[in-house]
Design a protein around this motif. Structure first.
Motif, PDB file in Angstrom:
ATOM      1  N   ASP A 162      16.917   3.521   9.878  1.00 48.00           N
ATOM      2  CA  ASP A 162      15.823   4.263  10.497  1.00 48.00           C
ATOM      3  C   ASP A 162      14.671   3.310  10.776  1.00 48.00           C
ATOM      4  OD1 ASP A 162      15.042   3.911   7.859  1.00 48.00           O
ATOM      5  OD2 ASP A 162      14.122   5.882   7.667  1.00 48.00           O
ATOM      6  N   TRP A 163      13.987   3.569  11.875  1.00 50.20           N
ATOM      7  CA  TRP A 163      12.928   2.686  12.369  1.00 50.20           C
ATOM      8  C   TRP A 163      11.643   3.491  12.525  1.00 50.20           C
ATOM      9  CZ3 TRP A 163      13.779  -2.471  14.420  1.00 50.20           C
ATOM     10  CH2 TRP A 163      15.097  -2.920  14.247  1.00 50.20           C
ATOM     11  N   ARG A 164      10.524   2.859  12.227  1.00 53.34           N
ATOM     12  CA  ARG A 164       9.220   3.474  12.448  1.00 53.34           C
ATOM     13  C   ARG A 164       8.609   2.846  13.702  1.00 53.34           C
ATOM     14  NH1 ARG A 164       5.028   3.909   7.554  1.00 53.34           N
ATOM     15  NH2 ARG A 164       6.772   5.195   6.799  1.00 53.34           N
ATOM     16  N   LEU A 165       8.652   3.615  14.796  1.00 54.00           N
ATOM     17  CA  LEU A 165       8.168   3.120  16.078  1.00 54.00           C
ATOM     18  C   LEU A 165       6.963   3.924  16.550  1.00 54.00           C
ATOM     19  CD1 LEU A 165      11.508   2.631  18.095  1.00 54.00           C
ATOM     20  CD2 LEU A 165      10.375   1.028  16.537  1.00 54.00           C
ATOM     21  N   ASP A 166       6.092   3.238  17.263  1.00 57.12           N
ATOM     22  CA  ASP A 166       5.008   3.928  17.956  1.00 57.12           C
ATOM     23  C   ASP A 166       5.634   4.719  19.111  1.00 57.12           C
ATOM     24  OD1 ASP A 166       3.001   4.368  20.071  1.00 57.12           O
ATOM     25  OD2 ASP A 166       1.676   3.197  18.790  1.00 57.12           O
ATOM     26  N   ASP A 174       3.281  -1.648  12.513  1.00 60.21           N
ATOM     27  CA  ASP A 174       3.035  -2.783  11.612  1.00 60.21           C
ATOM     28  C   ASP A 174       2.129  -2.344  10.465  1.00 60.21           C
ATOM     29  OD1 ASP A 174       2.762  -5.218  10.461  1.00 60.21           O
ATOM     30  OD2 ASP A 174       1.694  -6.172  12.123  1.00 60.21           O
ATOM     31  N   ASP A 175       2.670  -1.491   9.582  1.00 56.43           N
ATOM     32  CA  ASP A 175       1.872  -1.011   8.440  1.00 56.43           C
ATOM     33  C   ASP A 175       2.632  -1.247   7.138  1.00 56.43           C
ATOM     34  OD1 ASP A 175       3.875   0.840   8.861  1.00 56.43           O
ATOM     35  OD2 ASP A 175       2.602   2.598   8.565  1.00 56.43           O
ATOM     36  N   PHE A 176       3.143  -2.448   6.981  1.00 50.89           N
ATOM     37  CA  PHE A 176       4.015  -2.741   5.849  1.00 50.89           C
ATOM     38  C   PHE A 176       3.282  -2.772   4.511  1.00 50.89           C
ATOM     39  CE2 PHE A 176       5.999  -4.586   9.619  1.00 50.89           C
ATOM     40  CZ  PHE A 176       7.217  -3.926   9.589  1.00 50.89           C
ATOM     41  N   ASP A 177       1.952  -2.853   4.528  1.00 46.72           N
ATOM     42  CA  ASP A 177       1.178  -2.805   3.281  1.00 46.72           C
ATOM     43  C   ASP A 177       0.634  -1.407   3.024  1.00 46.72           C
ATOM     44  OD1 ASP A 177      -0.602  -2.745   5.359  1.00 46.72           O
ATOM     45  OD2 ASP A 177      -1.963  -4.262   4.555  1.00 46.72           O
ATOM     46  N   ASN A 178       1.216  -0.409   3.669  1.00 46.90           N
ATOM     47  CA  ASN A 178       0.797   0.985   3.531  1.00 46.90           C
ATOM     48  C   ASN A 178       0.958   1.436   2.080  1.00 46.90           C
ATOM     49  OD1 ASN A 178       0.936   3.859   3.438  1.00 46.90           O
ATOM     50  ND2 ASN A 178       1.393   3.932   5.618  1.00 46.90           N
ATOM     51  N   GLY A 179      -0.155   1.687   1.408  1.00 49.02           N
ATOM     52  CA  GLY A 179      -0.104   2.049  -0.005  1.00 49.02           C
ATOM     53  C   GLY A 179       0.626   3.358  -0.265  1.00 49.02           C
ATOM     54  N   SER A 183       3.854   3.519  -2.828  1.00 43.74           N
ATOM     55  CA  SER A 183       3.766   4.286  -4.069  1.00 43.74           C
ATOM     56  C   SER A 183       4.551   5.589  -4.034  1.00 43.74           C
ATOM     57  CB  SER A 183       2.297   4.593  -4.387  1.00 43.74           C
ATOM     58  OG  SER A 183       1.704   5.369  -3.361  1.00 43.74           O
ATOM     59  N   HIS A 184       5.112   5.931  -2.883  1.00 41.48           N
ATOM     60  CA  HIS A 184       5.882   7.173  -2.767  1.00 41.48           C
ATOM     61  C   HIS A 184       7.353   6.848  -2.511  1.00 41.48           C
ATOM     62  CE1 HIS A 184       1.829   8.833  -2.596  1.00 41.48           C
ATOM     63  NE2 HIS A 184       2.339  10.056  -2.672  1.00 41.48           N
ATOM     64  N   ALA A 185       7.955   7.482  -1.523  1.00 33.86           N
ATOM     65  CA  ALA A 185       9.401   7.354  -1.304  1.00 33.86           C
ATOM     66  C   ALA A 185       9.794   6.060  -0.614  1.00 33.86           C
ATOM     67  CB  ALA A 185       9.915   8.546  -0.498  1.00 33.86           C
ATOM     68  N   GLY A 186       8.824   5.303  -0.090  1.00 38.21           N
ATOM     69  CA  GLY A 186       9.146   4.085   0.635  1.00 38.21           C
ATOM     70  C   GLY A 186       8.933   4.270   2.124  1.00 38.21           C
ATOM     71  N   ARG A 187       9.281   3.250   2.886  1.00 39.14           N
ATOM     72  CA  ARG A 187       9.078   3.272   4.338  1.00 39.14           C
ATOM     73  C   ARG A 187      10.191   4.075   5.006  1.00 39.14           C
ATOM     74  NH1 ARG A 187       6.375   0.073   8.293  1.00 39.14           N
ATOM     75  NH2 ARG A 187       7.450   0.022  10.307  1.00 39.14           N
ATOM     76  N   ASN A 216      24.431   1.736   4.811  1.00 37.78           N
ATOM     77  CA  ASN A 216      23.044   2.181   4.878  1.00 37.78           C
ATOM     78  C   ASN A 216      22.142   0.954   4.777  1.00 37.78           C
ATOM     79  OD1 ASN A 216      20.503   3.264   4.669  1.00 37.78           O
ATOM     80  ND2 ASN A 216      21.008   4.729   3.058  1.00 37.78           N
ATOM     81  N   SER A 217      21.621   0.519   5.919  1.00 40.52           N
ATOM     82  CA  SER A 217      20.769  -0.671   5.957  1.00 40.52           C
ATOM     83  C   SER A 217      19.292  -0.319   6.050  1.00 40.52           C
ATOM     84  CB  SER A 217      21.173  -1.566   7.136  1.00 40.52           C
ATOM     85  OG  SER A 217      21.049  -0.875   8.369  1.00 40.52           O
ATOM     86  N   SER A 218      18.937   0.925   5.774  1.00 40.70           N
ATOM     87  CA  SER A 218      17.541   1.349   5.877  1.00 40.70           C
ATOM     88  C   SER A 218      16.723   0.843   4.698  1.00 40.70           C
ATOM     89  CB  SER A 218      17.454   2.870   5.962  1.00 40.70           C
ATOM     90  OG  SER A 218      17.878   3.456   4.752  1.00 40.70           O
ATOM     91  N   ASN A 219      15.403   0.892   4.878  1.00 43.41           N
ATOM     92  CA  ASN A 219      14.484   0.487   3.812  1.00 43.41           C
ATOM     93  C   ASN A 219      14.512   1.433   2.629  1.00 43.41           C
ATOM     94  OD1 ASN A 219      11.655  -1.465   3.943  1.00 43.41           O
ATOM     95  ND2 ASN A 219      13.227  -1.700   5.507  1.00 43.41           N
ATOM     96  N   ALA A 220      14.550   2.742   2.910  1.00 37.89           N
ATOM     97  CA  ALA A 220      14.356   3.696   1.810  1.00 37.89           C
ATOM     98  C   ALA A 220      15.084   5.017   2.008  1.00 37.89           C
ATOM     99  CB  ALA A 220      12.863   3.970   1.628  1.00 37.89           C
ATOM    100  N   ARG A 221      15.625   5.294   3.184  1.00 40.63           N
ATOM    101  CA  ARG A 221      16.188   6.612   3.472  1.00 40.63           C
ATOM    102  C   ARG A 221      17.540   6.799   2.795  1.00 40.63           C
ATOM    103  NH1 ARG A 221      15.202  10.535   7.221  1.00 40.63           N
ATOM    104  NH2 ARG A 221      13.698   9.178   8.275  1.00 40.63           N
TER     105      ARG A 221
END
Length: 458
Positions: A162-166, A174-179, A183-187, A216-221
């Motif tokens: 899964d991708w986070r796109l505008d 580009d919000d990889f330091d999103n707190g 601190s929650h489920a991940g990106r 499953n190559s996703s960050n957190a899903r």
């Protein structure tokens, strides 16, 4: 550390015994920026980070027992490295900066050279600033073929991501330091892709038998995967064959980094559609479609045999094996009161200011001392105790392990175990691969913000 004359001579002698082909210049694996259409038609193309210019990277496919040689050439604006996920690999080739190798700087290179002992479905991905680099596209499939392959009509690798796109520009957000993410489920992304495509389609015939290699190559899903108009079995998990194929009668979870090999029969009507689907809170969504043509394949195959076993060590006397407890701590709603970074004990507020929200056994960073210091060939159990309100996909480098089920019996071999919120799960393994090995949560934001440890086999 200085090498002795004896070590140098031994290394030279070993090198001289390698066949000429094994010492040839390795094929280049270039990490570089690229442009690719990953959003649906009508949206702009997306700038990605890639291996060899495509997302996912080109499949690496080799026979079991063969040698993989790749020269990583880093043309990215960040240092990087490559981890060969799930391969019981020589420690120096594992791709973990600061533990098994130095980071590869921009313009630099590193030669990876290793043998693949086990057949199965694996993958490779960046292992420096992984949360960002994998989210930008740095991963690809690694398939190791059995000598005796199962009788199927098509063998398809499906990398789920899964991708986070505008939504306006189709650029990666580009919000990889999103707190909040950390601190929650991940990106979690807003666009789900298979093999870098939205809603891909594969042509099949009715009654065809397919091997589906899910990665499953996703960050957190966590995908809850189900079948529509397909009937079949799970035959391997994390690359390792099941002792008996498991019929797919309902959806099953596939956590980040986990893989599942399915053998399925197409049971949809001619000129219909079969699907691989993901079950979400608001319904089932198609991941990939299989369109059925007019021509049918003859019916004739019944049931399925297990895949050939891989040469894994026997697990014996696990009741006498020591149990090592790893407590998963922190995150939103279970904020850390304190945790250690190195020799310093920091408050929860100080940790949050550093972007650290999670801890393993009280450490919010990979500690100096190993979580486990084990003798080669010994048997150990690790008990993951999840005191957080989020699930975690705990991954061991260098080894596979077996789940210890509630009744004390052994479950399937895995390299990544999903530990749900409030859950305790125990694994057992023979530590038969020497070296310093990473142990971390494969929700990559959780690893980046504290869930990182290591173990030593000596």
């Amino acid at each position: 550390m200085k090498f002795t004359r004896r070590q140098i001579l031994q290394s030279a002698a070993a090198l001289s015994l390698l066949p000429i082909a094994a010492r040839a210049t390795p094929q280049v694996l270039e990490a570089r920026e690229a442009i690719q259409r990953i959003a649906p038609q009508g949206f702009p193309e997306t700038q990605v980070w890639s291996f060899d210019g495509t997302v996912p990277g080109a499949p690496i496919r080799v026979p079991q027992g063969s040698r993989v040689q790749r020269r990583l050439l880093n043309q990215l604006p960040q240092p990087t490295s490559v981890h060969w996920h799930g391969i019981r690999i020589d420690n120096a080739m594992d791709g973990v900066p600061g533990l098994t190798q130095d980071v590869v700087p921009t313009g630099g290179s590193f030669d990876y050279d290793f043998v693949v002992p086990d057949a199965g479905t694996y993958w490779y991905h960046a292992h420096n600033q992984s949360m960002e680099q994998v989210a930008r596209g740095l991963s690809g499939p690694l398939i190791v073929d059995e000598a005796n392959k199962p009788d199927v009509d098509q063998d398809l690798t499906l990398m789920l991501d899964d991708w986070r796109l505008d939504p306006e520009t189709a650029l990666i957000v580009d919000d990889f330091d999103n707190g909040h993410d950390l601190s929650h489920a991940g990106r979690l992304g807003n666009l789900v892709l298979v093999n870098g495509q939205f809603d891909p389609m594969f042509e099949v015939r009715r009654h065809e038998r397919l091997r589906l290699r899910l990665i499953n190559s996703s960050n957190a899903r966590i995908f809850d995967v189900g079948l529509e108009s397909l009937s079949g079995w799970i035959v391997a998990l994390d690359g390792m064959p099941l002792e008996a194929p498991l019929p797919v009668t309902e959806a099953f979870p596939l956590a980040p980094a986990q893989r599942a090999d399915l053998i399925v029969d197409v049971v949809a009507e001619s000129e219909g559609t079969a699907s691989l689907v993901s079950f979400e809170r608001d319904g089932a969504f198609g991941l990939a479609r299989f369109t059925i043509g007019e021509q049918n394949r003859d019916q004739g195959r019944q049931g399925i045999d297990p895949l050939p076993r891989n040469p894994l060590p026997e697990l014996q006397d696990i009741d006498q094996a020591p149990v090592h407890r790893m407590v998963l701590q922190g995150g939103a709603m279970r904020w850390l009161e304190s945790a250690r970074i190195g020799d310093a004990e920091l408050s929860g507020r100080e940790l949050a200011q550093l972007g650290r929200f999670w801890a393993l056994n009280g450490y919010a960073e990979r500690p100096t001392d190993p979580f486990l210091d084990a003798q080669l060939g010994s048997v150990h159990r690790i008990e993951f105790v999840n005191e957080t309100v989020f699930p975690h996909a705990m991954h061991l480098h260098g080894h596979h392990f077996r789940l210890v089920l509630e009744d004390g019996t052994l479950g399937p071999w895995r390299d990544t175990v999903l530990v749900d919120r409030g859950q305790t799960r125990q694994i057992a393994l023979v530590v038969d691969n020497p070296g310093d090995w990473l142990l971390h949560c494969h929700m990559l934001g959780h690893a980046a913000s504290g869930m990182m440890s290591w173990y030593k086999v000596s």
